[in-house]
Design a protein around this motif. Structure first.
Motif, mmCIF file in Angstrom:
data_model
loop_
_atom_site.group_PDB
_atom_site.id
_atom_site.type_symbol
_atom_site.label_atom_id
_atom_site.label_comp_id
_atom_site.label_asym_id
_atom_site.label_seq_id
_atom_site.Cartn_x
_atom_site.Cartn_y
_atom_site.Cartn_z
ATOM 1 N N ARG B 77 30.379 -27.659 48.476
ATOM 2 C CA ARG B 77 28.168 -27.831 48.756
ATOM 3 C C ARG B 77 29.008 -28.755 49.968
ATOM 4 N N VAL B 78 29.360 -27.912 50.705
ATOM 5 C CA VAL B 78 30.041 -28.501 52.329
ATOM 6 C C VAL B 78 28.886 -29.199 53.196
ATOM 7 N N SER B 79 28.692 -29.841 54.096
ATOM 8 C CA SER B 79 27.876 -30.775 54.778
ATOM 9 C C SER B 79 28.437 -30.157 56.026
ATOM 10 N N LEU B 80 28.069 -30.915 57.409
ATOM 11 C CA LEU B 80 27.523 -31.167 58.925
ATOM 12 C C LEU B 80 29.616 -31.578 58.720
ATOM 13 N N SER B 81 29.921 -32.369 58.895
ATOM 14 C CA SER B 81 30.578 -32.992 58.335
ATOM 15 C C SER B 81 31.627 -32.512 58.337
ATOM 16 N N ASP B 82 31.927 -31.237 57.554
ATOM 17 C CA ASP B 82 32.748 -30.533 57.308
ATOM 18 C C ASP B 82 33.738 -29.890 58.120
ATOM 19 N N THR B 83 32.820 -29.448 58.787
ATOM 20 C CA THR B 83 33.483 -29.238 60.674
ATOM 21 C C THR B 83 34.480 -29.638 61.168
ATOM 22 N N ALA B 84 35.352 -28.270 60.673
ATOM 23 C CA ALA B 84 37.271 -28.662 61.339
ATOM 24 C C ALA B 84 37.688 -27.416 61.175
ATOM 25 N N VAL B 85 38.982 -28.125 61.419
ATOM 26 C CA VAL B 85 40.020 -26.869 61.539
ATOM 27 C C VAL B 85 40.472 -27.068 59.611
ATOM 28 N N TYR B 86 41.124 -25.936 59.760
ATOM 29 C CA TYR B 86 41.219 -26.165 57.686
ATOM 30 C C TYR B 86 42.699 -25.329 57.714
ATOM 31 N N TYR B 87 44.114 -25.615 57.674
ATOM 32 C CA TYR B 87 45.618 -25.571 57.271
ATOM 33 C C TYR B 87 45.896 -25.586 56.450
ATOM 34 N N CYS B 88 46.831 -24.368 56.367
ATOM 35 C CA CYS B 88 47.253 -24.031 55.101
ATOM 36 C C CYS B 88 48.669 -24.211 55.730
ATOM 37 N N LEU B 89 49.656 -24.440 54.120
ATOM 38 C CA LEU B 89 50.925 -25.417 54.764
ATOM 39 C C LEU B 89 51.908 -25.355 53.849
ATOM 40 N N VAL B 90 52.964 -24.288 53.995
ATOM 41 C CA VAL B 90 54.118 -23.880 53.033
ATOM 42 C C VAL B 90 55.264 -25.265 53.582
ATOM 43 N N GLY B 91 55.684 -26.719 53.083
ATOM 44 C CA GLY B 91 56.741 -26.854 53.328
ATOM 45 C C GLY B 91 57.826 -25.921 53.717
ATOM 46 N N GLU B 92 58.527 -26.485 54.445
ATOM 47 C CA GLU B 92 59.755 -25.886 54.844
ATOM 48 C C GLU B 92 60.964 -27.127 54.752
ATOM 49 N N LYS B 93 61.606 -26.242 53.473
ATOM 50 C CA LYS B 93 62.916 -26.858 53.733
ATOM 51 C C LYS B 93 64.573 -26.517 53.956
ATOM 52 N N SER B 94 64.400 -27.703 54.956
ATOM 53 C CA SER B 94 66.151 -26.962 56.109
ATOM 54 C C SER B 94 66.363 -28.442 56.567
ATOM 55 N N GLY B 95 67.276 -29.087 55.421
ATOM 56 C CA GLY B 95 67.426 -30.842 55.918
ATOM 57 C C GLY B 95 66.564 -31.763 55.344
ATOM 58 N N ILE B 100 55.160 -26.362 59.431
ATOM 59 C CA ILE B 100 55.261 -25.596 60.122
ATOM 60 C C ILE B 100 53.390 -24.669 60.782
ATOM 61 N N PHE B 101 52.541 -25.107 61.441
ATOM 62 C CA PHE B 101 51.426 -25.069 61.129
ATOM 63 C C PHE B 101 50.647 -23.628 62.077
ATOM 64 N N GLY B 102 50.253 -23.173 61.301
ATOM 65 C CA GLY B 102 49.508 -21.381 62.401
ATOM 66 C C GLY B 102 48.122 -22.395 62.759
ATOM 67 N N THR B 103 47.533 -21.575 63.223
ATOM 68 C CA THR B 103 46.023 -21.286 63.564
ATOM 69 C C THR B 103 44.977 -21.986 63.187
ATOM 70 N N GLY B 104 45.495 -21.919 61.713
ATOM 71 C CA GLY B 104 44.386 -22.691 60.876
ATOM 72 C C GLY B 104 42.934 -21.592 61.249
ATOM 73 N N THR B 105 42.252 -22.551 60.044
ATOM 74 C CA THR B 105 40.565 -21.479 59.765
ATOM 75 C C THR B 105 40.163 -22.692 60.435
ATOM 76 N N ARG B 106 39.282 -22.015 61.144
ATOM 77 C CA ARG B 106 37.998 -23.789 62.363
ATOM 78 C C ARG B 106 37.103 -22.943 61.416
ATOM 79 N N LEU B 107 35.851 -23.542 60.456
ATOM 80 C CA LEU B 107 35.292 -24.203 59.852
ATOM 81 C C LEU B 107 33.874 -24.495 60.827
ATOM 82 N N LYS B 108 32.768 -23.536 60.698
ATOM 83 C CA LYS B 108 31.862 -24.327 61.172
ATOM 84 C C LYS B 108 30.334 -24.569 60.528
ATOM 85 N N VAL B 109 30.206 -25.277 59.984
ATOM 86 C CA VAL B 109 29.099 -25.594 59.179
ATOM 87 C C VAL B 109 28.004 -25.463 59.438
#
Lengths: 114, 111
Positions: B77-95, B100-109
């Protein structure tokens, strides 16, 4: 959990000037990160800082950048001689206590280099 | 290094459920999947994290199949305030962990 605070919220500087961006953690954490985001582009990792030392840095984090925790509290990012292309949002992040793969980001500092 | 792929943009209407799927074919055994939300000129905000099966919190659900090569963020049940970019991330283990961010998904409600 509370996030970090950052100051200033907006910094305008002339090319070639030095700027210091500050990050203030709400509580005592060991792991900190700096990221930047150029307008309209991706969030990019700059550097990670653990126990008062740089742990890892990206290729973006060249000699003009430095980080330190001068008073054991504030965590700073210094850009020695700013360039136009340094204009971006700079985000500080800290790790969630006990969960190193969860990070909480600050509100960011918008740096504008003229 | 795990790499994520998401749709560049999505449109939805207020009150609808939105599902954003992310693929991460090279996810490592110990990596968690984390989703962030970002509003313009603000820092990314943690939404939810999971390892496998289903995770639900007060704002979203995360579905992860057994092979863990993808994940789906579900916003009820999204609302107008959920308009944003959503990023899926997988942590990089190197120390240390670094995102490492991708371009994300730009959601427009839409209203």
């Amino acid at each position: 959990e509370p996030e970090v605070t950052q100051t200033p919220s907006h910094q305008v500087t002339q090319m070639g000037q030095e700027v210091i961006l500050r990050c203030v953690p709400i509580s005592n954490h060991l792991y900190f990160y700096w990221y930047r985001q150029i307008l309209g582009q991706k969030v990019e990792f700059l550097v990670s800082f653990y126990n008062n030392e740089i742990s890892e840095k990206s290729e973006i984090f060249d000699d003009q950048f430095s980080v330190e925790r001068p008073d054991g509290s504030n965590f700073t990012l210094k850009i020695r001689s700013t360039k136009l292309e340094d204009s971006a949002m700079y985000f500080c992040a800290r790790e969630k206590q006990g969960a190193r793969d969860t990070q909480y980001f600050g509100p960011g500092t918008r740096l504008t280099v003229l | 290094l795990a790499k994520t792929t998401q749709p560049i943009s999505m449109d939805s209407y207020e009150g609808q459920e939105v599902n954003i799927t992310c693929s991460h074919n090279n996810i490592a055994t110990n990596d968690y999947i984390t989703w962030y939300q970002q509003f313009p000129s603000q820092g990314p905000r943690f939404i939810i994290q999971g390892y496998k099966t289903k995770v639900t919190n007060e704002v979203a659900s995360l579905f992860i199949p057994a092979d863990r090569k993808s994940s789906t963020l579900s916003l009820p049940r999204v609302s107008l305030s959920d308009t944003a970019v959503y990023y899926c991330l997988v942590g990089e283990k190197s120390g240390t962990y670094k995102y490492i961010f991708g371009t994300g998904t730009r959601l427009k409600v839409l209203a």
